[in-house]
Design an enzyme around this catalytic site. Structure first.
Site, PDB file in Angstrom:
ATOM      1  CG  PHE A  11      65.067  24.395 -57.572  1.00 62.64           C
ATOM      2  CD1 PHE A  11      66.022  25.319 -57.248  1.00 62.64           C
ATOM      3  CD2 PHE A  11      64.732  22.958 -56.837  1.00 62.64           C
ATOM      4  CE1 PHE A  11      66.694  25.359 -56.521  1.00 62.64           C
ATOM      5  CE2 PHE A  11      65.940  22.633 -56.332  1.00 62.64           C
ATOM      6  CZ  PHE A  11      66.636  24.004 -55.263  1.00 62.64           C
ATOM      7  CG  ASP A  33      60.572  23.856 -68.799  1.00 61.25           C
ATOM      8  OD1 ASP A  33      61.613  23.255 -67.676  1.00 61.25           O
ATOM      9  OD2 ASP A  33      59.379  24.466 -68.829  1.00 61.25           O
ATOM     10  CB  ILE A  60      60.182  15.456 -73.369  1.00 62.18           C
ATOM     11  CG1 ILE A  60      58.882  15.635 -71.655  1.00 62.18           C
ATOM     12  CG2 ILE A  60      61.263  16.896 -73.519  1.00 62.18           C
ATOM     13  CD1 ILE A  60      59.689  15.015 -70.596  1.00 62.18           C
ATOM     14  CB  THR A 125      64.535  11.671 -56.626  1.00 60.14           C
ATOM     15  OG1 THR A 125      64.002  11.212 -55.634  1.00 60.14           O
ATOM     16  CG2 THR A 125      63.446  10.427 -57.669  1.00 60.14           C
ATOM     17  CG  ASP A 126      66.274  11.005 -52.390  1.00 62.84           C
ATOM     18  OD1 ASP A 126      65.530  11.277 -52.685  1.00 62.84           O
ATOM     19  OD2 ASP A 126      67.448  10.987 -50.657  1.00 62.84           O
ATOM     20  CD  GLU A 127      60.724  12.159 -53.670  1.00 66.23           C
ATOM     21  OE1 GLU A 127      59.822  11.535 -53.318  1.00 66.23           O
ATOM     22  OE2 GLU A 127      60.925  13.188 -53.164  1.00 66.23           O
ATOM     23  CE  LYS A 154      63.263  11.650 -62.156  1.00 64.23           C
ATOM     24  NZ  LYS A 154      62.888  12.269 -63.290  1.00 64.23           N
ATOM     25  CG  ASN A 180      68.901  19.384 -55.309  1.00 66.12           C
ATOM     26  OD1 ASN A 180      69.428  19.440 -56.610  1.00 66.12           O
ATOM     27  ND2 ASN A 180      68.587  18.172 -54.843  1.00 66.12           N
ATOM     28  CG  LEU A 190      59.659  21.834 -45.849  1.00 67.80           C
ATOM     29  CD1 LEU A 190      58.627  21.991 -44.978  1.00 67.80           C
ATOM     30  CD2 LEU A 190      61.039  21.690 -44.947  1.00 67.80           C
ATOM     31  CE1 TYR A 207      52.033  19.280 -45.872  1.00 71.73           C
ATOM     32  CE2 TYR A 207      52.986  17.619 -46.869  1.00 71.73           C
ATOM     33  CZ  TYR A 207      52.474  18.611 -47.617  1.00 71.73           C
ATOM     34  OH  TYR A 207      52.484  19.043 -48.082  1.00 71.73           O
ATOM     35  CG  ASN A 251      59.990  17.547 -42.849  1.00 74.46           C
ATOM     36  OD1 ASN A 251      61.302  17.860 -43.252  1.00 74.46           O
ATOM     37  ND2 ASN A 251      58.889  17.143 -43.242  1.00 74.46           N
ATOM     38  CG  HIS A 278      55.149  12.070 -44.423  1.00 73.59           C
ATOM     39  ND1 HIS A 278      55.168  12.852 -44.226  1.00 73.59           N
ATOM     40  CD2 HIS A 278      56.611  12.674 -45.926  1.00 73.59           C
ATOM     41  CE1 HIS A 278      55.625  14.004 -44.488  1.00 73.59           C
ATOM     42  NE2 HIS A 278      56.728  13.772 -45.683  1.00 73.59           N
TER      43      HIS A 278
HETATM   44  P1  NAD Z   1      60.556  20.960 -61.375  1.00 72.35           P
HETATM   45  O1  NAD Z   1      59.034  20.539 -61.374  1.00 72.35           O
HETATM   46  O2  NAD Z   1      61.818  22.692 -60.648  1.00 72.35           O
HETATM   47  O3  NAD Z   1      61.444  21.545 -62.469  1.00 72.35           O
HETATM   48  C1  NAD Z   1      60.610  21.105 -64.542  1.00 72.35           C
HETATM   49  C2  NAD Z   1      60.652  21.157 -65.198  1.00 72.35           C
HETATM   50  O4  NAD Z   1      59.839  20.371 -66.299  1.00 72.35           O
HETATM   51  C3  NAD Z   1      59.156  22.640 -65.177  1.00 72.35           C
HETATM   52  O5  NAD Z   1      59.938  24.144 -65.718  1.00 72.35           O
HETATM   53  C4  NAD Z   1      58.699  22.076 -65.748  1.00 72.35           C
HETATM   54  O6  NAD Z   1      58.002  23.725 -66.984  1.00 72.35           O
HETATM   55  C5  NAD Z   1      59.288  21.110 -67.439  1.00 72.35           C
HETATM   56  N1  NAD Z   1      58.175  20.048 -67.785  1.00 72.35           N
HETATM   57  C6  NAD Z   1      57.177  19.541 -67.307  1.00 72.35           C
HETATM   58  N2  NAD Z   1      56.605  19.189 -68.258  1.00 72.35           N
HETATM   59  C7  NAD Z   1      57.275  18.532 -69.066  1.00 72.35           C
HETATM   60  C8  NAD Z   1      57.140  18.333 -70.237  1.00 72.35           C
HETATM   61  N3  NAD Z   1      56.347  17.344 -70.617  1.00 72.35           N
HETATM   62  N4  NAD Z   1      58.137  19.143 -71.412  1.00 72.35           N
HETATM   63  C9  NAD Z   1      59.092  19.757 -71.137  1.00 72.35           C
HETATM   64  N5  NAD Z   1      58.927  20.281 -69.874  1.00 72.35           N
HETATM   65  C10 NAD Z   1      57.701  20.247 -68.984  1.00 72.35           C
HETATM   66  O7  NAD Z   1      61.432  20.525 -60.970  1.00 72.35           O
HETATM   67  P2  NAD Z   1      62.938  20.466 -60.482  1.00 72.35           P
HETATM   68  O8  NAD Z   1      62.907  20.400 -58.501  1.00 72.35           O
HETATM   69  O9  NAD Z   1      64.160  21.429 -60.603  1.00 72.35           O
HETATM   70  O10 NAD Z   1      63.524  18.837 -60.488  1.00 72.35           O
HETATM   71  C11 NAD Z   1      64.129  18.685 -61.879  1.00 72.35           C
HETATM   72  C12 NAD Z   1      64.631  17.398 -62.146  1.00 72.35           C
HETATM   73  O11 NAD Z   1      65.180  16.699 -61.200  1.00 72.35           O
HETATM   74  C13 NAD Z   1      62.955  16.213 -62.348  1.00 72.35           C
HETATM   75  O12 NAD Z   1      63.643  15.096 -62.859  1.00 72.35           O
HETATM   76  C14 NAD Z   1      63.538  15.753 -61.004  1.00 72.35           C
HETATM   77  O13 NAD Z   1      62.232  14.192 -60.345  1.00 72.35           O
HETATM   78  C15 NAD Z   1      65.158  15.844 -59.806  1.00 72.35           C
HETATM   79  N6  NAD Z   1      65.063  15.648 -58.763  1.00 72.35           N
HETATM   80  C16 NAD Z   1      64.596  17.145 -58.328  1.00 72.35           C
HETATM   81  C17 NAD Z   1      65.486  17.068 -56.715  1.00 72.35           C
HETATM   82  C18 NAD Z   1      64.406  18.388 -55.774  1.00 72.35           C
HETATM   83  O14 NAD Z   1      64.874  18.561 -54.791  1.00 72.35           O
HETATM   84  N7  NAD Z   1      63.822  19.166 -56.352  1.00 72.35           N
HETATM   85  C19 NAD Z   1      65.465  16.212 -56.426  1.00 72.35           C
HETATM   86  C20 NAD Z   1      66.541  14.714 -56.443  1.00 72.35           C
HETATM   87  C21 NAD Z   1      65.643  14.802 -58.103  1.00 72.35           C
HETATM   88  O1  TDX Z   2      53.763  21.829 -46.992  1.00 71.17           O
HETATM   89  C1  TDX Z   2      54.226  21.246 -46.290  1.00 71.17           C
HETATM   90  N1  TDX Z   2      55.114  20.356 -45.548  1.00 71.17           N
HETATM   91  C2  TDX Z   2      55.736  19.841 -44.804  1.00 71.17           C
HETATM   92  O2  TDX Z   2      55.484  19.215 -43.907  1.00 71.17           O
HETATM   93  C3  TDX Z   2      55.360  19.957 -47.808  1.00 71.17           C
HETATM   94  C4  TDX Z   2      55.282  21.002 -49.035  1.00 71.17           C
HETATM   95  C5  TDX Z   2      56.353  19.482 -47.318  1.00 71.17           C
HETATM   96  N2  TDX Z   2      56.643  19.558 -46.360  1.00 71.17           N
HETATM   97  C6  TDX Z   2      57.767  17.849 -45.652  1.00 71.17           C
HETATM   98  C7  TDX Z   2      57.280  16.205 -46.570  1.00 71.17           C
HETATM   99  C8  TDX Z   2      58.674  16.442 -46.750  1.00 71.17           C
HETATM  100  O3  TDX Z   2      58.821  15.365 -45.738  1.00 71.17           O
HETATM  101  O4  TDX Z   2      58.967  18.384 -46.518  1.00 71.17           O
HETATM  102  C9  TDX Z   2      60.015  17.538 -46.752  1.00 71.17           C
HETATM  103  C10 TDX Z   2      59.753  18.045 -48.246  1.00 71.17           C
HETATM  104  O5  TDX Z   2      58.861  18.106 -48.652  1.00 71.17           O
HETATM  105  P1  TDX Z   2      58.552  17.987 -50.655  1.00 71.17           P
HETATM  106  O6  TDX Z   2      59.280  19.775 -50.192  1.00 71.17           O
HETATM  107  O7  TDX Z   2      57.583  18.417 -51.171  1.00 71.17           O
HETATM  108  O8  TDX Z   2      59.820  17.342 -50.752  1.00 71.17           O
HETATM  109  P2  TDX Z   2      59.737  16.269 -51.739  1.00 71.17           P
HETATM  110  O9  TDX Z   2      58.508  15.396 -50.799  1.00 71.17           O
HETATM  111  O10 TDX Z   2      61.095  15.428 -50.208  1.00 71.17           O
HETATM  112  O11 TDX Z   2      60.289  15.680 -52.141  1.00 71.17           O
HETATM  113  C11 TDX Z   2      61.757  16.558 -52.927  1.00 71.17           C
HETATM  114  O12 TDX Z   2      62.656  15.915 -52.998  1.00 71.17           O
HETATM  115  C12 TDX Z   2      62.823  15.087 -53.893  1.00 71.17           C
HETATM  116  C13 TDX Z   2      61.452  16.470 -54.073  1.00 71.17           C
HETATM  117  O13 TDX Z   2      60.146  17.812 -54.475  1.00 71.17           O
HETATM  118  C14 TDX Z   2      60.960  15.986 -55.356  1.00 71.17           C
HETATM  119  O14 TDX Z   2      60.971  16.069 -56.843  1.00 71.17           O
HETATM  120  C15 TDX Z   2      62.649  15.172 -55.624  1.00 71.17           C
HETATM  121  O15 TDX Z   2      62.266  14.540 -56.571  1.00 71.17           O
END
Ligand code: NAD
Ligand code: TDX
Length: 338
Positions: A11, A33, A60, A125-127, A154, A180, A190, A207, A251, A278
């Site tokens: 993503f 990737d 990786i 991540t902020d998590e 992380k 994001n 979500l 949830y 949510n 959670h």
């Molecule tokens: P995503 O799951 O959509 O993408 C992760 C990608 O990594 C995928 O394309 C997957 O194929 C690849 N991958 C997984 N294992 C691998 C491996 N062993 N070797 C090479 N590639 C591999 O995740 P995302 O939401 O795009 O998140 C990207 C980064 O940003 C992550 O490090 C995540 O922790 C961080 N992040 C995400 C969010 C969010 O809200 N999505 C917020 C803060 C930080």
């Molecule tokens: O089916 C659902 N129902 C629901 O209520 C899902 C999938 C989530 N939720 C809730 C859980 C969380 O409070 O929605 C909120 C967001 O959930 P997710 O989309 O799973 O995100 P979150 O757990 O907050 O983590 C995301 O943000 C930080 C990303 O997945 C992480 O990769 C990133 O680091």
């Protein structure tokens, strides 16, 4: 400038590939990737097919393959995003999270240090900070207190990056971003799950009491922040990245807004059992990145959400293909027991 982006078919990674290709036309971009369930080459197919971006399918955690890639390519800059990223999956099985997020990061750090990569940006991540009460926000010095196996993996990788900075004088920064949303978001999270479920007339599994709060950031604003950190951020430093206070929502509120945009009924919402441990609320203080690098988010949540819903309406083939096959067995397993 030779740039490597890991997790480039996921993503945020695929959005970053598009962003960097446009904003820095002279840069040579390698997109790496493994194409796990979350990676989709279609996300960057136009840039790969036109030759603007080179693609490498590499794991990786395969230190030998990573070392030879770095030896050959002599990258100047690495954006490291490859990860296992879904909290619910980490609750089912933590092993891949430790392998990819910790060991994979270590393999990249070893190769980057050995082959003299000039700059490394580790996307976190902020998590890693854990959960907040109703007020306050995480600052970069808030102690790490991860609650899910995903967040713990992380946090471990963040500490490894910062240890390389201290031990080897390595030029890396760590970014910690809030949730994001935007285009190419895998429909297990979500917002894309609820948009696509609503479009299919399926229930939206909310949830617990639905009152958990997330701070939402449009993915392009995140990409803007990452480029600034790469070019002007300081080595050994952590930068929080997050949305404005208007994007801090429960949510329940996000769900209501999605249903409103789509014109779907509120009774699609189904309250289901809560996620273990959670986190109640996330919010980050972004004073540091604002003051040092001049970054602020530019997309209001309402506008970004409307654009995102429109993208899912216009790209149904993309998500309908994903929401079949292996996705279905994950969905069954995650939601059946709730
Ligand atoms: P995503 O799951 O959509 O993408 C992760 C990608 O990594 C995928 O394309 C997957 O194929 C690849 N991958 C997984 N294992 C691998 C491996 N062993 N070797 C090479 N590639 C591999 O995740 P995302 O939401 O795009 O998140 C990207 C980064 O940003 C992550 O490090 C995540 O922790 C961080 N992040 C995400 C969010 C969010 O809200 N999505 C917020 C803060 C930080
Ligand atoms: O089916 C659902 N129902 C629901 O209520 C899902 C999938 C989530 N939720 C809730 C859980 C969380 O409070 O929605 C909120 C967001 O959930 P997710 O989309 O799973 O995100 P979150 O757990 O907050 O983590 C995301 O943000 C930080 C990303 O997945 C992480 O990769 C990133 O680091």
């Amino acid at each position: 400038m030779k740039v490597l982006i890991t997790g480039a078919a996921g993503f945020i990674g695929s959005n970053l590939v598009h962003y960097v290709a446009k904003e820095r036309p002279s840069w040579q971009i390698t997109a790496l990737d493994l194409l796990t369930y979350a990676g989709n080459l279609k996300n960057i197919a136009d840039l790969v097919e036109s030759g603007r971006v080179s693609f490498r399918k590499t794991d990786i955690t395969d230190a030998t393959a990573i070392d030879s890639l770095f030896e050959r390519e002599k990258f100047d800059l690495v954006f490291h995003l490859a990860a296992e990223s879904h909290v619910d999956r980490s609750i089912m099985s933590a092993r891949e999270f430790v392998s990819t997020n910790v060991m994979g990061t270590q393999a990249l750090l070893d190769a980057s240090y050995k082959h003299k990569v000039g700059r490394f940006v580790h996307i976190s991540t902020d998590e890693v900070y854990g959960s907040l009460g109703p007020t306050g926000a995480f600052v970069e010095t808030t102690p790490l207190d991860p609650t899910s196996p995903y967040a713990a993996s992380k946090a471990a990788s963040d500490l490894m990056v910062l240890a390389f900075c201290k031990t080897h004088n390595f030029n890396a920064s760590v970014t910690r971003c809030t949730n994001n949303y935007g285009f190419y978001h895998f429909p297990e999270k979500l917002i894309p799950l609820f948009i696509t479920n609503a479009m299919e007339g399926k229930n939206l599994p909310l949830y617990g009491d639905g009152m958990n709060v997330r701070s939402w950031l449009f993915v392009t604003d995140h990409c803007d922040a990452l480029l600034r950190v790469a070019e002007k951020g300081r080595a050994g430093e952590v930068y929080n990245i997050g949305g404005n206070s208007e994007a801090e929502l429960t949510n329940k509120e996000v769900t209501r807004m999605i249903l409103e945009i789509l014109g779907k009924p509120a009774d699609l919402v189904e309250r289901v059992g809560d996620r273990p441990a959670h986190d109640r609320r996330y919010a980050v203080d972004t004073t540091k990145i604002k003051n040092e690098l001049g970054w602020t988010p530019s997309t209001p949540f309402k506008e970004g959400l409307a654009r995102t819903v429109a993208w899912y309406q216009e790209n149904q083939e993309w998500w309908r293909e994903i929401k079949s096959g292996a996705y279905l067995s994950y969905y069954e397993k995650n939601y059946a027991s709730r």
